[in-house]
Each structure stands twice: as C-alpha cells, then as structure tokens.
Design a protein around this motif. Structure first.
Motif, PDB file in Angstrom:
ATOM      1  N   VAL A 186      10.728  69.507  -7.947  1.00 53.50           N
ATOM      2  CA  VAL A 186      10.908  69.989  -6.373  1.00 53.50           C
ATOM      3  C   VAL A 186       9.667  69.339  -5.555  1.00 53.50           C
ATOM      4  O   VAL A 186      10.292  68.711  -4.529  1.00 53.50           O
ATOM      5  CB  VAL A 186      10.351  71.454  -6.361  1.00 53.50           C
ATOM      6  CG1 VAL A 186      10.660  72.018  -4.980  1.00 53.50           C
ATOM      7  CG2 VAL A 186      11.408  72.322  -7.368  1.00 53.50           C
ATOM      8  N   LEU A 187       8.473  69.001  -6.127  1.00 54.28           N
ATOM      9  CA  LEU A 187       7.680  68.284  -5.168  1.00 54.28           C
ATOM     10  C   LEU A 187       8.350  66.769  -4.799  1.00 54.28           C
ATOM     11  O   LEU A 187       8.104  66.136  -3.740  1.00 54.28           O
ATOM     12  CB  LEU A 187       6.353  67.999  -5.876  1.00 54.28           C
ATOM     13  CG  LEU A 187       5.472  67.182  -5.181  1.00 54.28           C
ATOM     14  CD1 LEU A 187       5.029  67.951  -3.762  1.00 54.28           C
ATOM     15  CD2 LEU A 187       3.966  67.186  -5.882  1.00 54.28           C
ATOM     16  N   VAL A 188       8.976  66.127  -5.964  1.00 52.75           N
ATOM     17  CA  VAL A 188       9.411  64.834  -5.820  1.00 52.75           C
ATOM     18  C   VAL A 188      10.449  64.782  -4.638  1.00 52.75           C
ATOM     19  O   VAL A 188      10.594  63.886  -3.914  1.00 52.75           O
ATOM     20  CB  VAL A 188      10.138  64.307  -7.165  1.00 52.75           C
ATOM     21  CG1 VAL A 188      10.632  62.971  -6.864  1.00 52.75           C
ATOM     22  CG2 VAL A 188       8.779  64.046  -7.899  1.00 52.75           C
ATOM     23  N   ASP A 189      11.351  66.006  -4.754  1.00 48.10           N
ATOM     24  CA  ASP A 189      12.265  65.979  -4.044  1.00 48.10           C
ATOM     25  C   ASP A 189      11.931  66.286  -2.387  1.00 48.10           C
ATOM     26  O   ASP A 189      12.259  65.479  -1.684  1.00 48.10           O
ATOM     27  CB  ASP A 189      13.277  67.225  -3.971  1.00 48.10           C
ATOM     28  CG  ASP A 189      14.297  67.075  -5.432  1.00 48.10           C
ATOM     29  OD1 ASP A 189      14.377  65.963  -5.717  1.00 48.10           O
ATOM     30  OD2 ASP A 189      14.565  68.149  -5.898  1.00 48.10           O
ATOM     31  N   ARG A 190      10.860  66.793  -2.250  1.00 52.75           N
ATOM     32  CA  ARG A 190      10.203  66.940  -0.735  1.00 52.75           C
ATOM     33  C   ARG A 190       9.545  65.793  -0.413  1.00 52.75           C
ATOM     34  O   ARG A 190       9.703  65.331   0.725  1.00 52.75           O
ATOM     35  CB  ARG A 190       9.217  68.006  -0.775  1.00 52.75           C
ATOM     36  CG  ARG A 190       9.862  69.604  -1.332  1.00 52.75           C
ATOM     37  CD  ARG A 190      10.826  69.939  -0.075  1.00 52.75           C
ATOM     38  NE  ARG A 190      12.005  69.562  -0.214  1.00 52.75           N
ATOM     39  CZ  ARG A 190      13.015  69.918  -1.222  1.00 52.75           C
ATOM     40  NH1 ARG A 190      12.678  70.794  -2.098  1.00 52.75           N
ATOM     41  NH2 ARG A 190      14.019  69.455  -1.279  1.00 52.75           N
ATOM     42  N   TYR A 196      18.147  70.598 -18.228  1.00 61.95           N
ATOM     43  CA  TYR A 196      17.888  70.085 -16.751  1.00 61.95           C
ATOM     44  C   TYR A 196      17.787  68.808 -16.679  1.00 61.95           C
ATOM     45  O   TYR A 196      17.135  68.306 -15.721  1.00 61.95           O
ATOM     46  CB  TYR A 196      16.428  70.906 -16.596  1.00 61.95           C
ATOM     47  CG  TYR A 196      16.207  72.247 -16.550  1.00 61.95           C
ATOM     48  CD1 TYR A 196      16.991  73.034 -15.793  1.00 61.95           C
ATOM     49  CD2 TYR A 196      15.655  73.081 -17.585  1.00 61.95           C
ATOM     50  CE1 TYR A 196      16.923  74.382 -15.569  1.00 61.95           C
ATOM     51  CE2 TYR A 196      15.598  74.478 -17.518  1.00 61.95           C
ATOM     52  CZ  TYR A 196      16.426  75.018 -16.604  1.00 61.95           C
ATOM     53  OH  TYR A 196      16.031  76.578 -16.531  1.00 61.95           O
ATOM     54  N   ARG A 197      18.467  68.066 -17.696  1.00 69.18           N
ATOM     55  CA  ARG A 197      18.397  66.618 -17.412  1.00 69.18           C
ATOM     56  C   ARG A 197      18.766  65.871 -16.126  1.00 69.18           C
ATOM     57  O   ARG A 197      18.012  65.132 -15.791  1.00 69.18           O
ATOM     58  CB  ARG A 197      19.265  65.911 -18.677  1.00 69.18           C
ATOM     59  CG  ARG A 197      20.571  66.165 -18.825  1.00 69.18           C
ATOM     60  CD  ARG A 197      21.097  65.728 -19.940  1.00 69.18           C
ATOM     61  NE  ARG A 197      22.628  66.142 -20.150  1.00 69.18           N
ATOM     62  CZ  ARG A 197      23.037  67.272 -20.469  1.00 69.18           C
ATOM     63  NH1 ARG A 197      22.418  68.233 -20.530  1.00 69.18           N
ATOM     64  NH2 ARG A 197      24.329  67.252 -20.601  1.00 69.18           N
ATOM     65  N   LYS A 198      19.571  66.625 -15.436  1.00 68.77           N
ATOM     66  CA  LYS A 198      20.097  65.873 -14.160  1.00 68.77           C
ATOM     67  C   LYS A 198      19.040  65.972 -13.493  1.00 68.77           C
ATOM     68  O   LYS A 198      18.643  64.936 -12.598  1.00 68.77           O
ATOM     69  CB  LYS A 198      21.296  66.855 -13.686  1.00 68.77           C
ATOM     70  CG  LYS A 198      22.627  66.563 -14.424  1.00 68.77           C
ATOM     71  CD  LYS A 198      23.818  67.255 -13.704  1.00 68.77           C
ATOM     72  CE  LYS A 198      24.867  67.081 -14.558  1.00 68.77           C
ATOM     73  NZ  LYS A 198      26.272  67.550 -13.426  1.00 68.77           N
ATOM     74  N   LYS A 199      18.223  67.228 -13.093  1.00 63.85           N
ATOM     75  CA  LYS A 199      17.028  67.115 -12.315  1.00 63.85           C
ATOM     76  C   LYS A 199      15.837  66.267 -12.820  1.00 63.85           C
ATOM     77  O   LYS A 199      15.588  65.342 -11.743  1.00 63.85           O
ATOM     78  CB  LYS A 199      16.477  68.742 -12.318  1.00 63.85           C
ATOM     79  CG  LYS A 199      17.190  69.860 -11.847  1.00 63.85           C
ATOM     80  CD  LYS A 199      16.483  71.102 -12.168  1.00 63.85           C
ATOM     81  CE  LYS A 199      17.292  72.297 -11.341  1.00 63.85           C
ATOM     82  NZ  LYS A 199      16.378  73.578 -11.410  1.00 63.85           N
TER      83      LYS A 199
END
Length: 368
Positions: A309-313, A344-347
């Motif tokens: 989530v942090l990487v996405d932000r 969760y590999r896609k994430k």
C-alpha cells in the motif's frame, strides 16, 4: 457539493520542503490524521498521471487492442459527460443504463493511463467533481471511514467512478465492492475498472476478466470488457534485479535533496503497523524523496501487504526512493518466493514493478 481539488492543487498545497542540507525528516515521526472530507477530496487521478490523456497514450501497433480501447473510451467519456435528456424526451424516453467498462491486461500496458485519461476527459467536459478516481483499497478504506450508505451517497453525486486495480484476493472486500458498484450503477453512476494479469500469464487476460465478471455477479451483464494486450512498456528490470546502493550514497543524496526523509526499514515497517492504510497518503505530505537503510527481505504477509500500500501511494505521488540493503541482497529478494507464488502475488508483482520505476528515479539523484 464541495468542490474537489485536483491532484495538482493538492500537491501545491503540501507542506514546504526543508532547505537543502538540513537534517532530513523521518516518516516514523509522522502521525497523520485524515478526515473523511479529505478521503473524498483525494479521489482524483494521482499526480503521476496529471498529464495523462487519450492523445498522450502511445499505442503499440503490434497490439491492435491498444488502439481500439482508447477510441472506445473516448466514446464512453462523451456519453458520460453528455447532458441528461430534458423535457418531453426525458418523460417519454427510456433511460439507458450508465456505461460500465472493465479494462483487462498485463502489467505496464497503460491501463491506468487510460483510466486516468477517462477521468480527466469526463472532468474537463462535465466539470470538477464529476469523476471519482481511486484504487480498490482506497474505496474500501473510504467505506471503513464513512460507513457504507454515506459512501454510496457521496459517490452517487459523481457521474463516473473509476476503480484502479480491482482486487479479487479478499472475498470480504470483493463482496463489499460488488455491492457498492451495484448501488452506484442503480443510481445511474458510470463505472470503469482495471485489474492485472500476472506477468507469466500475459496474453491470457480473459481469465482475469472472467474472474472479475463472476465476482461482481449481478453487474456482470452491464460491464463491457476492453482488452489491452501487450508487454510491460517499461522494459526494465524490476527493483529485485537492481544493484544495491551503499549507505553512504543514500545519505549523501538525502542531504542534497529538499523534502527528503530517511528511515531505517524495520522502523518504518513497525510504524506502518500503527497507521491505518487510508492515511499512508497523508504520511507522504511534503515528501520529495524516501530513503531507506537496512532494507531486507519481508517475511511476514501482513507486513508485506502494508508495504504494498505504501509503494502504491509513493507511485501515485511520483516520490523517488533510495534503498540501501543489508549485505547487498535485500533489493533482489524483497518478497519471499512463497509470497510471489501465493494468493497475493499480483499485489507483490505490481509493487515490484512500481518500486523499480521509483528506484530508478532515485538512483538518478545519486548520479547527478
């Protein structure tokens, strides 16, 4: 309805950066608070895609779907932005369902570029606040902050709701989002969504599309599936293939960069556990560079998911990163093989792809 600021205006209003050479800040020292109003205001295309438009999408002629899909989305944008019928036409005419489109394809083929282009096109034609844009996680966080019905009421004021990276790996969240989309569609809101096919399944995007349509059940018949075929346009090694940076180079770059923050990796991971993921964006207010020392493999799933989530932000805000690893190996093995093969590999693959882009930007600072 309260006007929704653009991502550019939000970036301009961020806290001022510290002067060059000043003691770097730290993410661990920040305890962000985020109001429901800000969560709604932040539902706009991220800064990384401020300039994304259909005209700036570079279609690969070897993959015809990359030319067909933007053209279809331009038609969808015009339909969404068109004024509703009035007078006798409105009384006698049968209301057509609002458009609903789903873009399916692999990593790096430009689905997010096209989704943000759609949001920008509707906003420019119908006015500020006409389109909401967020990731799957941001919408589930919004429901958690506002409650389900207030979220429906808030989003129902928009003509278009865009969901990037629709996730199918959490049954509870998937059911929640399916119900949310159904409520919005019933209120005449247009919908647009994307999700990813795994890198080793490129060319088999139909499987992701079938999963998506199955999970949204009652809405499946309303969605038009648009394929975006092709390979990752970046054609670069992800961060796991990069050579590690020495601590000295990272610290020197931080001292020279206004708005830089420097944290120990383990300290940051521990801090993320104390901050709700809906606040990770606020955690980065005023930050222009994130540098981490002591980067090592993440072995616990819940910790790895917070890092995603942090990487996405970070990616949304175009914040470069610098990573100094333990024994020079961390960048090559950030997530365990079990994680990269699990549910969760896609994430994790998305995070590695995005982190690779941000790390490349960060490394350019150490070379200058």
């Amino acid at each position: 309805m309260t006007p929704v600021p653009s991502s550019a205006s939000r970036a301009a209003s961020r806290a001022p950066s510290p002067a060059t050479g000043a003691q770097p800040g730290s993410l661990v020292s920040v305890r962000p608070t985020v109001s429901p109003e800000r969560l709604l205001a932040d539902l706009v295309p991220p800064r990384h895609f401020d300039d994304a438009r259909f005209a700036t999408y570079r279609a690969n002629p070897e993959h015809p779907s990359q030319g067909v899909t933007p053209a279809r989305l331009e038609e969808v944008a015009a339909e969404i932005a068109a004024p509703p019928p009035s007078g006798l036409r409105a009384l006698l005419g049968r209301r057509r369902p609002a458009p609903a489109v789903y873009m399916d394809g692999g990593f790096g083929v430009g689905k997010t570029h096209l989704l943000t282009s759609l949001a920008h096109a509707v906003t420019e034609a119908a006015g500020e606040g006409s389109a909401a844009y967020g990731t799957f996680v941001e919408y589930t966080n919004l429901v958690g902050a506002l409650g389900f019905l207030p979220t429906v009421d808030a989003l129902a004021t928009r003509r278009l709701v865009c969901i990037d990276e629709f996730e199918l790996d959490d049954p509870g969240d998937t059911v929640l989002m399916s119900r949310l989309l159904r409520e919005l569609a019933d209120r005449g809101v247009a919908l647009a969504a994307t999700s990813n096919t795994l890198p080793d399944a490129l060319g088999e995007g139909r499987f992701a599309a079938e999963d998506f349509l199955r999970e949204i059940q009652a809405l499946a018949g309303r969605f038009e599936v648009l394929r975006v075929d092709g390979e990752d346009y970046r054609h670069r090694a992800v961060v796991t293939d990069a050579e590690p940076l020495p601590d000295a180079a990272v610290r020197a770059a931080v001292r020279a960069q206004p708005g830089a923050v420097l944290d120990d990796f383990e300290d940051l991971l521990a801090h993320l556990a104390t901050v709700h993921p809906s606040r990770y964006g606020a955690l980065l207010d005023g930050v222009e560079l994130v540098a981490l020392t002591g980067v090592r493999p993440v072995t616990r799933q819940e910790v790895a998911l917070r890092l995603v989530v942090l990487v996405d932000r970070l990616y949304d805000r175009d914040v470069p990163v610098l990573l100094a690893g333990v024994d020079g190996a961390a960048q090559r093995t950030l997530f365990t093989p079990e994680m990269l093969q699990g549910g969760y590999r896609k994430k994790y693959f998305r995070a590695l792809s995005r982190l690779g882009a941000l790390a490349q930007e960060g490394r350019s600072l150490t070379d200058s």
